[in-house]
Scaffold this motif. Structure first.
Motif, short mmCIF file in Angstrom:
data_model
loop_
_atom_site.label_atom_id
_atom_site.label_comp_id
_atom_site.label_asym_id
_atom_site.label_seq_id
_atom_site.Cartn_x
_atom_site.Cartn_y
_atom_site.Cartn_z
N TYR A 60 0.83 -1.21 0.00
CA TYR A 60 0.00 0.00 0.00
C TYR A 60 0.86 1.25 0.00
O TYR A 60 0.58 2.22 -0.71
N GLY A 61 1.95 1.23 0.78
CA GLY A 61 2.83 2.38 0.85
C GLY A 61 3.46 2.72 -0.49
O GLY A 61 3.58 3.88 -0.87
N VAL A 62 3.86 1.68 -1.25
CA VAL A 62 4.45 1.91 -2.57
C VAL A 62 3.41 2.45 -3.54
O VAL A 62 3.65 3.42 -4.28
N LEU A 63 2.23 1.82 -3.57
CA LEU A 63 1.20 2.22 -4.52
C LEU A 63 0.61 3.59 -4.19
O LEU A 63 0.12 4.29 -5.08
N ARG A 64 0.63 3.97 -2.92
CA ARG A 64 0.12 5.28 -2.51
C ARG A 64 1.03 6.39 -3.01
O ARG A 64 0.58 7.50 -3.29
N GLY A 65 2.31 6.11 -3.11
CA GLY A 65 3.28 7.11 -3.55
C GLY A 65 4.17 7.57 -2.43
O GLY A 65 3.87 7.36 -1.24
N PRO A 66 5.28 8.23 -2.77
CA PRO A 66 6.27 8.62 -1.76
C PRO A 66 5.83 9.81 -0.92
O PRO A 66 5.05 10.65 -1.37
N SER A 67 6.36 9.87 0.29
CA SER A 67 6.19 11.04 1.13
C SER A 67 7.30 12.05 0.81
O SER A 67 8.29 11.73 0.15
N VAL A 68 7.13 13.27 1.27
CA VAL A 68 8.11 14.33 1.03
C VAL A 68 8.91 14.59 2.30
O VAL A 68 8.33 14.80 3.37
N LYS A 69 10.23 14.52 2.18
CA LYS A 69 11.13 14.85 3.28
C LYS A 69 11.81 16.18 2.98
O LYS A 69 11.96 16.57 1.83
N ARG A 70 12.26 16.87 4.01
CA ARG A 70 12.98 18.13 3.84
C ARG A 70 14.27 18.07 4.66
O ARG A 70 14.25 17.70 5.83
N VAL A 71 15.37 18.41 3.99
CA VAL A 71 16.69 18.36 4.61
C VAL A 71 17.42 19.65 4.27
O VAL A 71 17.45 20.08 3.12
N THR A 72 18.01 20.29 5.28
CA THR A 72 18.82 21.49 5.07
C THR A 72 20.29 21.09 5.06
O THR A 72 20.75 20.39 5.97
N VAL A 73 21.02 21.54 4.03
CA VAL A 73 22.44 21.19 3.90
C VAL A 73 23.26 22.47 3.78
O VAL A 73 23.20 23.16 2.75
N PRO A 74 24.04 22.82 4.79
CA PRO A 74 24.92 23.99 4.69
C PRO A 74 26.12 23.68 3.79
O PRO A 74 26.73 22.61 3.91
N LEU A 75 26.45 24.62 2.90
CA LEU A 75 27.62 24.49 2.02
C LEU A 75 28.51 25.71 2.21
O LEU A 75 28.06 26.85 2.04
N ALA A 76 29.76 25.46 2.57
CA ALA A 76 30.66 26.56 2.91
C ALA A 76 30.87 27.52 1.74
O ALA A 76 31.01 28.73 1.95
N LYS A 77 30.88 27.01 0.51
CA LYS A 77 31.19 27.86 -0.65
C LYS A 77 29.95 28.34 -1.40
O LYS A 77 30.07 28.98 -2.44
N LEU A 78 28.77 28.06 -0.88
CA LEU A 78 27.56 28.49 -1.56
C LEU A 78 27.43 30.01 -1.51
O LEU A 78 27.59 30.62 -0.45
N ALA A 79 27.15 30.61 -2.66
CA ALA A 79 26.98 32.06 -2.71
C ALA A 79 25.80 32.48 -1.84
O ALA A 79 24.80 31.76 -1.73
N ARG A 80 25.92 33.66 -1.24
CA ARG A 80 24.89 34.14 -0.33
C ARG A 80 23.53 34.22 -1.03
O ARG A 80 22.49 33.94 -0.44
N GLY A 81 23.54 34.58 -2.30
CA GLY A 81 22.29 34.72 -3.04
C GLY A 81 21.57 33.41 -3.25
O GLY A 81 20.38 33.40 -3.60
#
Length: 306
Positions: A60-81
């Motif tokens: 049932y879980g597979v046929l119902r479809g996936p759930s949505v997860k949220r994860v925050t990943v800090p990146l040292a070189k990511l531009a502020r924008g």
């Protein structure tokens, strides 16, 4: 004097019935099965019912479809924008004879509802040829993201005609990254072919995808299998997004998947590189998941300069 003949009705006398064994001793009660056999059948029935219920819920879980997860990943070189940039990561959709067009549509609807900046389809999209499953993949044309949708091959694409599928997803509006990269705002987005492509003279080429880039910029890599993480580290990747493992999908495959992959699911760090592994949105083999529910993950990038 000779012994007198047994009196009728005396214990052991000919023609006298022998009393039934007491049930408390584990014997057979008169007119019924033994207590031990009865208990064994009850326990066996309960175990079978529990197994059937678990498999049913996993299906049932597979046929119902996936759930949505949220994860925050800090990146040292990511531009502020680019702080707060959202990538919807989906892997292992496994469109096939069982998980068809409706399955694809459920996934597209779930992704679009998150309003991502970018969609990353990280391999094992299909289990079959374009001729058989091309129409089942058509809902992918309705993916919506500000900076578009990107695709890399998984090992199952190489079982199903990888070049034909790359052409088909391009027709549906996705951008295949075959050992290539693009600049996305405050970071580089790269993608490599799956290691299964090496049998066809393809496979991952990190030098081509990442060799001449500016390492002062953050780099996000799409690679189906987590096992290439060590190449990603050598090429200065900040974040690798992968799938392939299904999080184990169901027992005892989880033990095999854990032995074969550096990370089974979730976020881990390898040196200066972070690796996120999705459990995938579909299933391979039986459409059942136990202890490893399907997911779509919204990875939100965070700049450390903010």
């Amino acid at each position: 004097a000779p012994d007198a003949p047994d009196a009728p009705g005396a214990p052991g006398a000919p023609g006298t019935p022998v009393p039934a064994a007491s049930p408390e001793g584990g014997g057979r009660p008169a007119g019924g099965m033994s207590r031990r056999l009865f208990v064994a059948r009850v326990v066996g029935g309960a175990a079978a019912a529990a197994a059937a219920g678990t498999v049913g819920y996993g299906t049932y879980g597979v046929l119902r479809g996936p759930s949505v997860k949220r994860v925050t990943v800090p990146l040292a070189k990511l531009a502020r924008g680019a702080h707060g940039y959202r990538i919807a990561v989906v892997s292992d959709i496994h469109i096939g004879p069982v998980l068809g067009r409706a399955h694809t549509q459920r996934i597209v609807d779930a992704i679009n509802a998150t309003q991502p900046d970018l969609v990353a389809v990280v391999g094992d999209l299909v289990d079959g040829s374009v001729a058989d499953l091309g129409s089942a993949a058509e809902p992918l044309a309705r993916l919506r993201a500000r900076d578009g949708s990107f695709f890399v091959t998984g090992n199952h694409e190489y079982f199903s005609g990888a070049d034909a599928w790359v052409d088909h997803v391009r027709e549906l509006g996705l951008t295949p990254l075959r050992n290539d990269r693009v600049e996305i705002g405050g970071f580089d987005l790269a993608g490599v072919d799956d290691v299964a492509g090496e049998r066809e003279g393809q496979g991952p080429d990190f030098a081509r995808a990442l060799g001449d880039r500016d390492r002062a910029r953050a780099a996000v890599l799409l690679a189906h299998q987590p096992v290439v993480i060590h190449e990603a580290v050598r090429h200065g990747v900040d974040l690798q997004l992968s799938g392939h493992t299904h999080g184990g999908q169901l027992w005892p495959a989880n033990y095999l998947a854990e032995m074969a992959n550096p990370t089974l699911a979730g976020l881990e760090r390898y040196g200066d590189t972070q690796l996120y592994v999705s459990r995938g949105a579909g299933a391979w083999g039986p459409p059942v998941r136990v202890g490893a529910p399907s997911d779509i993950t919204v990875v939100e990038l965070a700049s450390r300069e903010t």
